[in-house]
Design an enzyme around this catalytic site. Structure first.
Site, PDB file in Angstrom:
ATOM      1  N   ASP A   1      16.987 -34.924 -13.881  1.00  0.00           N
ATOM      2  CA  ASP A   1      15.601 -34.691 -14.299  1.00  0.00           C
ATOM      3  C   ASP A   1      15.426 -35.413 -15.641  1.00  0.00           C
ATOM      4  OD1 ASP A   1      16.716 -33.076 -16.261  1.00  0.00           O
ATOM      5  OD2 ASP A   1      15.577 -31.282 -15.749  1.00  0.00           O
ATOM      6  N   HIS A   2      14.307 -35.147 -16.307  1.00  0.00           N
ATOM      7  CA  HIS A   2      14.047 -35.823 -17.587  1.00  0.00           C
ATOM      8  C   HIS A   2      15.080 -35.455 -18.643  1.00  0.00           C
ATOM      9  CE1 HIS A   2      12.040 -31.952 -17.400  1.00  0.00           C
ATOM     10  NE2 HIS A   2      12.020 -31.902 -18.711  1.00  0.00           N
TER      11      HIS A   2
ATOM     12  N   CYS B   1      20.902 -32.455 -15.594  1.00  0.00           N
ATOM     13  CA  CYS B   1      19.660 -31.966 -16.197  1.00  0.00           C
ATOM     14  C   CYS B   1      19.983 -31.657 -17.658  1.00  0.00           C
ATOM     15  CB  CYS B   1      19.073 -30.778 -15.428  1.00  0.00           C
ATOM     16  SG  CYS B   1      19.994 -29.233 -15.497  1.00  0.00           S
ATOM     17  N   GLY B   2      19.127 -30.935 -18.341  1.00  0.00           N
ATOM     18  CA  GLY B   2      19.363 -30.689 -19.763  1.00  0.00           C
ATOM     19  C   GLY B   2      20.667 -29.949 -20.009  1.00  0.00           C
ATOM     20  N   THR B   3      20.829 -28.824 -19.321  1.00  0.00           N
ATOM     21  CA  THR B   3      22.063 -28.046 -19.444  1.00  0.00           C
ATOM     22  C   THR B   3      23.039 -28.314 -18.308  1.00  0.00           C
ATOM     23  OG1 THR B   3      21.074 -26.268 -18.159  1.00  0.00           O
ATOM     24  CG2 THR B   3      20.880 -26.108 -20.572  1.00  0.00           C
ATOM     25  N   GLY B   4      22.540 -28.834 -17.217  1.00  0.00           N
ATOM     26  CA  GLY B   4      23.334 -28.960 -15.987  1.00  0.00           C
ATOM     27  C   GLY B   4      23.255 -27.703 -15.132  1.00  0.00           C
TER      28      GLY B   4
ATOM     29  N   GLY C   1      20.420 -25.646 -14.182  1.00  0.00           N
ATOM     30  CA  GLY C   1      19.372 -25.572 -13.158  1.00  0.00           C
ATOM     31  C   GLY C   1      19.654 -26.484 -11.980  1.00  0.00           C
TER      32      GLY C   1
ATOM     33  N   HIS D   1      40.943 -28.261  -6.283  1.00  0.00           N
ATOM     34  CA  HIS D   1      40.894 -26.936  -5.645  1.00  0.00           C
ATOM     35  C   HIS D   1      39.615 -26.679  -4.847  1.00  0.00           C
ATOM     36  CE1 HIS D   1      44.154 -24.714  -8.230  1.00  0.00           C
ATOM     37  NE2 HIS D   1      44.629 -25.749  -7.566  1.00  0.00           N
ATOM     38  N   ASN D   2      38.459 -27.152  -5.358  1.00  0.00           N
ATOM     39  CA  ASN D   2      37.179 -26.822  -4.714  1.00  0.00           C
ATOM     40  C   ASN D   2      36.617 -27.968  -3.883  1.00  0.00           C
ATOM     41  OD1 ASN D   2      36.546 -25.849  -8.030  1.00  0.00           O
ATOM     42  ND2 ASN D   2      37.199 -24.387  -6.469  1.00  0.00           N
TER      43      ASN D   2
ATOM     44  N   ARG E   1      21.963 -32.573 -22.448  1.00  0.00           N
ATOM     45  CA  ARG E   1      21.719 -32.118 -23.817  1.00  0.00           C
ATOM     46  C   ARG E   1      22.908 -31.339 -24.354  1.00  0.00           C
ATOM     47  NH1 ARG E   1      15.766 -29.910 -22.031  1.00  0.00           N
ATOM     48  NH2 ARG E   1      14.710 -31.937 -21.982  1.00  0.00           N
TER      49      ARG E   1
ATOM     50  N   ARG F   1      45.877 -24.047   1.153  1.00  0.00           N
ATOM     51  CA  ARG F   1      45.223 -22.733   0.991  1.00  0.00           C
ATOM     52  C   ARG F   1      43.779 -22.860   0.501  1.00  0.00           C
ATOM     53  NH1 ARG F   1      48.086 -23.862  -3.466  1.00  0.00           N
ATOM     54  NH2 ARG F   1      47.360 -23.182  -5.519  1.00  0.00           N
ATOM     55  N   HIS F   2      43.472 -23.989  -0.123  1.00  0.00           N
ATOM     56  CA  HIS F   2      42.111 -24.156  -0.656  1.00  0.00           C
ATOM     57  C   HIS F   2      41.088 -24.407   0.453  1.00  0.00           C
ATOM     58  CE1 HIS F   2      43.848 -23.963  -4.574  1.00  0.00           C
ATOM     59  NE2 HIS F   2      44.677 -24.955  -4.274  1.00  0.00           N
TER      60      HIS F   2
ATOM     61  N   ARG G   1      39.484 -21.167   1.542  1.00  0.00           N
ATOM     62  CA  ARG G   1      38.583 -20.619   0.523  1.00  0.00           C
ATOM     63  C   ARG G   1      37.230 -21.338   0.569  1.00  0.00           C
ATOM     64  NH1 ARG G   1      43.633 -20.408  -3.761  1.00  0.00           N
ATOM     65  NH2 ARG G   1      44.662 -18.696  -2.681  1.00  0.00           N
TER      66      ARG G   1
END
Ligand code: RB5
Length: 145
Positions: A7-8, A64-67, A69, A97-98, A108, A131-132, A135
């Site tokens: 985003d912006h 995004c700004g914080t990551g 949202g 793992h994921n 930001r 095992r992952h 999960r």
């Protein structure tokens, strides 16, 4: 191919990461946004997630700004495992793992050079499987509820 979007609030870091991807020889496609004009992050997450879902892209980068949202929005898309990372260890381990197919960053929050290291750690890591697998399968079972 890597699908990238922001985003912006993440636009500036996205532009830096694109240059970094070029420098390390990674192919990408920019799904926008294309300026610092205000937009809604779920709309920016959607095309990147769709590209990963349909196989157009192997993986995605969302900013995004914080990551926060944009990672929340991304994780609502079926089959997407989006990880918000602000450190190198987590970036590596979310692949190992994921098997995260999307990494999210806060434009930001995380400085440019650290962001490059985070992206590299994720790109260079390999999913361990074993095992992952079970999960991850349990995560996607939740999508059926
Ligand atoms: C936009 O101002 C900001 O809310 C967005 O970039 C993101 O930080 C949301 O989580």
């Amino acid at each position: 191919m890597i699908a990238i979007g922001s985003d912006h609030g993440g636009y500036e870091l996205k532009e830096h990461i694109k240059k970094h991807l070029e420098a390390i020889g990674e192919e990408y496609k920019d799904y926008g946004t294309y300026s610092e004009d205000s937009v809604d992050y779920p709309d920016c997450a959607a095309p990147v997630c769709k590209a990963v879902q349909d196989g157009t892209a192997d993986k995605g980068i969302l900013i995004c700004g914080t990551g926060i949202g944009i990672s929340m929005a991304a994780n609502k898309h079926k089959g997407i495992r989006a990880a918000l990372c602000s450190d190198v260890y987590s970036a590596k381990m979310t692949k190992v793992h994921n098997n995260a197919n999307v990494i999210c960053l806060g434009g930001r929050v995380t400085g440019r050079e650290l962001a490059f290291m985070i992206v590299d750690a994720w790109l260079n890591a390999e999913f361990e499987g074993g095992r992952h697998e079970q999960r991850i399968a349990k995560i996607h079972k939740i999508e059926e509820q």
